[in-house]
Design an enzyme around this catalytic site. Sequence first.
Site: not given
Length: 339
Positions: A139, A160
């Site tokens: 990512e 996250h």
Amino acid sequence: MSVCWTGPQLSRFPVPRRRRHPRHSLSSLFFSIPCSSNSRDKLIGQVQQLTTPPMETLNERQFDRLEHDFITALHILHYHRVLDAYGHLSVRNPLMRDTFIMSRSMAPALVSSADDLITLTIDGAKPTDTSNQNQLFSERFIHSEIYRQYPSVNAIVHSHCQAVLPFTINRVRLRPCIHLAGFLRPEGCPVFDTRNHEGMRLGPAHSENPPDDGSGSSGLLVKDEFLGRKLAYKFIDTKTTVVLMRGHGFTTVASNLQNVVFQAIYTAQNAAVQKEAIIMQNAAMAVVGTFPTGADPGIHFLSKAEATAASEMCEDTVRRPWALWQREVEVSPLYQNSA
């Protein structure tokens, strides 16, 4: 003193060491220009004035400090449960502004030396050292596309964090309800949803309703320039510092390393406080059935004026929590930092 910068104040930029963060010679870039040696030297000098701070401010020690602070920041984010085995931090290379620095693809709190850091190009998120090709975060395009679109952004955290995740999957907007989170949008953080964009790869027929068979799905991850660019668009408003990501987490951007760590930590704290307030409100409704006459049933969020004032105050005092957080990780058995 830690190295930080805001915007294009080039006189504060440290120089990277060549062995880990190579830079091209300006002379070599202009070697093939068909002009006289005097004209070429003049042209090189003009470009150096635009891209290079005074030489006395450029030294290896300053860049060492940036690397050291970067590794410390990773440990701070892990200590405060913003990052776990996943998630990542990046910082724009302050001298070569078309590149940025991340760690290798590893758990953030295990990053311990400058050898764990990689320089990537903003164009394509490619490592400047091709030997690092197999050690990259999938990512990294979150970072490259945001840096590409916003020159004032110098640091990014992608997390996250569990406290924030509930706000990414329902209609309850994450809004500033504590003064240390005044950087959040008063009307609520925008939410990025990969479902709104993945179908575009499959043609017009799937642009609105991508198929449910998994074809073309990224698994909610931002693994290419296309999705990275779509996520970056969510920051188009200069007041947007945090974007939530459906079922995934959040990304926050700032002008320097210390500020982006501050925002990531207090985004998580604000989410935890707001969730508790919602639970208390619902519990009161369940017991009493209704609120007393004259009582305000809503949660008291920060107004725009309050959020602005609180955000300015926090920017002026960010060194205080940074010093505390740095000391907290320094005494942690997990902390190693040889940079």
